[in-house]
Scaffold this motif. Structure first.
Motif, short mmCIF file in Angstrom:
data_model
loop_
_atom_site.label_atom_id
_atom_site.label_comp_id
_atom_site.label_asym_id
_atom_site.label_seq_id
_atom_site.Cartn_x
_atom_site.Cartn_y
_atom_site.Cartn_z
N SER A 1 0.54 0.36 0.43
CA SER A 1 -0.05 0.45 -0.90
C SER A 1 -1.53 0.08 -0.84
N THR A 2 -2.28 0.52 -1.84
CA THR A 2 -3.68 0.14 -2.00
C THR A 2 -3.92 -0.10 -3.48
N CYS A 3 -5.10 -0.64 -3.81
CA CYS A 3 -5.36 -0.97 -5.21
C CYS A 3 -5.66 0.26 -6.04
N GLY A 4 -6.27 1.29 -5.43
CA GLY A 4 -6.60 2.51 -6.15
C GLY A 4 -7.85 2.45 -6.99
N THR A 5 -8.48 1.27 -7.09
CA THR A 5 -9.62 1.13 -7.99
C THR A 5 -10.89 0.63 -7.32
N CYS A 6 -10.81 0.07 -6.12
CA CYS A 6 -12.01 -0.47 -5.46
C CYS A 6 -12.91 0.67 -5.01
N CYS B 1 -11.30 2.91 -2.29
CA CYS B 1 -10.28 3.84 -2.78
C CYS B 1 -10.91 4.98 -3.57
N GLU C 1 -9.31 4.85 1.40
CA GLU C 1 -8.32 3.84 1.04
C GLU C 1 -7.85 3.02 2.24
N CYS D 1 -9.41 -0.34 1.97
CA CYS D 1 -9.16 -1.11 0.75
C CYS D 1 -8.91 -2.58 1.08
N TYR E 1 -7.45 -4.69 -0.57
CA TYR E 1 -6.17 -5.13 -1.14
C TYR E 1 -5.00 -4.30 -0.59
N SER E 2 -5.23 -3.58 0.49
CA SER E 2 -4.17 -2.76 1.08
C SER E 2 -3.05 -3.62 1.61
N ARG E 3 -1.85 -3.06 1.58
CA ARG E 3 -0.66 -3.74 2.10
C ARG E 3 0.01 -2.81 3.09
#
Length: 343
Positions: free
Chosen positions: A103-108, A111, A116, A119, A121-123
Motif C-alpha cells: 500500500s501507499t498513501c496516494g497523496t504525497c 505518489c 509511488e 512513498c 508511507y509505503s507498506r
C-alpha cells in the motif's frame, strides 16, 4: 480449510519470531486467527508463494523488523475467498497475485508524480503486513494483480517480485537497443531478467559464483557465463547487480563501457569499497539504485512476460518446509527460484 466468512477463522502460518542467522531457526510455525477482509481487502487462499532473498534478509535481521512475528512472503498466487464491500475489480474464485508493494498513501508528492515506490508511507507484504508463508492472507485489492488461468501457481509466483524488480532494474539500467548487458548474480531475479533482456534484443553476459547457475544461464541464451569477479568478454553498455555483495559494485562499474549504467537491484547490500573516480565513474558511467516497484511496473512486466513466456526454473518446497527453503537459499543450494507450495 478455512470456512469463508465465519468468525474466528484460523490459518497456519510461518512467522519471524526472533530474527537471526538462519541456523538459529528464526522462523516458527503458528496457528493464527484471520481477521475478515476490510472494505477494500481480499481474503486469499494461498496456492504458492515464492521465496525471495528479501525474506532471508528479514529472517536474519539484515532488515529491521517492522512488525513483530510477521509472516514473510511477497510472491503470492492464490484464489479470492471473500472480498470487502468496496471491492469492485475482484470476486470470490478469481485468481490473484500479491507482490512486495502492499500500500501507499496516494497523496504525497511521490505518489502524485507516479513514483509511488518512493512513498514515505509505503507498506510492504511480509514486512509491514502478513505475507504468503501461510494458508491464507489478506491483500489490499488496489495492490493485487489479476492473473491468467493457464500457467501453474509455481511459475507465476516468482514473476511477482523477482520478475517485477528485474523489470524495474532494466529500466533503471537504461540498456540501449541491441546493447550488451551484464547480470551479476543469477538467482530468481537474474534468470528472469536475463530472459526479458534477451527478448528485447540485448546480448547478455552473466557473472555469478555458482556453476549450476552459469550452466542455466547458457541454456537460457546468455552469450557468456563467468565467475562473479571475472571480466566479461566485451565492455558492457549496462549492468544489473542482484547479488547483495557490495564488493561487486566496483567490479561491475569497471566492466562498463563509456556512458554505461549500473543498477543495484537489491534491498540490502554489504558495504561498498572505496571507488576510484577515474576507473569506476569517469567517462559518464552511472551508478543507480532500485527501490521497490510501482504497480505500473508490475502490470507492464506481467504483460510483457505473457508475450515472451519466460522459462521459470523452479525448486518446489511444501509450505511446511519454509525454513528448509530459506536455509537452502542462504547456503546457495537453489538454482533459479524457490517456491512454497500450499498443496
Amino acid at each position: 480449510m478455512t470456512e469463508t466468512g465465519s468468525a474466528g477463522q484460523r490459518t497456519r502460518a510461518w512467522v519471524v519470531e526472533c530474527p537471526g542467522p538462519i541456523r538459529s531457526s528464526p522462523l516458527r510455525r503458528v496457528e493464527r486467527v484471520l481477521d475478515p477482509p476490510g472494505p477494500r481487502e481480499l481474503l486469499v487462499e494461498v496456492g504458492a508463494c515464492g521465496v525471495c532473498r528479501t525474506d532471508l534478509h528479514l529472517a536474519e535481521g539484515d532488515l529491521p523488523p517492522h512488525r513483530a512475528a510477521c509472516t514473510p512472503g511477497h510472491e503470492i498466487v492464490g484464489r479470492v475467498l471473500a472480498a470487502g464491500l468496496e471491492v469492485r475489480d475482484f470476486a470470490p474464485g478469481d485468481r490473484v497475485g500479491a507482490a512486495w508493494l502492499a500500500s501507499t498513501c496516494g497523496t504525497c508528492r511521490y505518489c502524485r508524480a507516479s513514483h509511488e515506490n518512493l512513498c514515505p508511507y509505503s507498506r510492504y507484504t511480509g514486512w509491514d503486513i502478513h505475507g504468503g508463508y501461510a494458508g491464507h492472507t489478506l491483500v489490499d485489492a488496489g495492490y493485487a494483480y489479476p492473473l491468467p488461468e493457464g500457467p501453474p501457481d509455481e511459475e507465476l509466483a516468482p514473476l511477482l517480485c523477482a520478475g517485477i524488480i528485474g523489470y524495474r532494474a532494466l529500466e533503471r539500467a537504461q540498456v540501449p537497443p541491441g546493447g550488451r548487458l551484464g547480470i551479476y548474480g543469477y538467482g530468481a531475479s537474474g534468470h528472469l531478467t536475463a530472459q526479458l533482456a534477451l527478448s528485447r534484443g540485448a546480448t547478455v553476459h552473466v557473472l555469478t559464483r555458482a556453476e549450476d547457475a552459469r550452466r542455466l544461464a547458457l541454456e537460457l541464451g546468455a552469450a557468456s557465463a563467468r565467475g562473479a569477479y571475472d571480466t566479461p568478454p566485451e565492455p558492457l553498455d549496462a549492468a544489473v547487480l542482484f547479488a547483495p555483495v557490495g564488493e561487486l559494485v566496483p567490479v561491475a562499474l569497471a566492466a562498463l563501457e563509456r556512458g554505461g549504467t549500473l543498477a543495484v537491484a537489491g534491498i540490502h547490500l554489504t558495504d561498498i569499497p572505496a571507488l576510484n573516480y577515474q576507473q569506476h565513474l569517469f567517462q559518464e558511467r552511472s551508478l543507480r539504485s532500485v527501490t521497490a516497484n510501482t504497480r505500473e511496473d508490475g502490470l507492464a512486466y506481467l504483460a510483457e512476460a505473457a508475450r515472451h513466456h519466460p522459462t521459470v526454473h523452479v525448486q518446489r518446497y511444501p509450505m511446511n518446509h519454509a525454513d528448509t527453503a530459506l536455509g537452502d537459499l542462504a547456503a546457495g543450494r537453489i538454482t533459479g527460484a524457490a517456491v512454497l507450495m500450499a498443496r
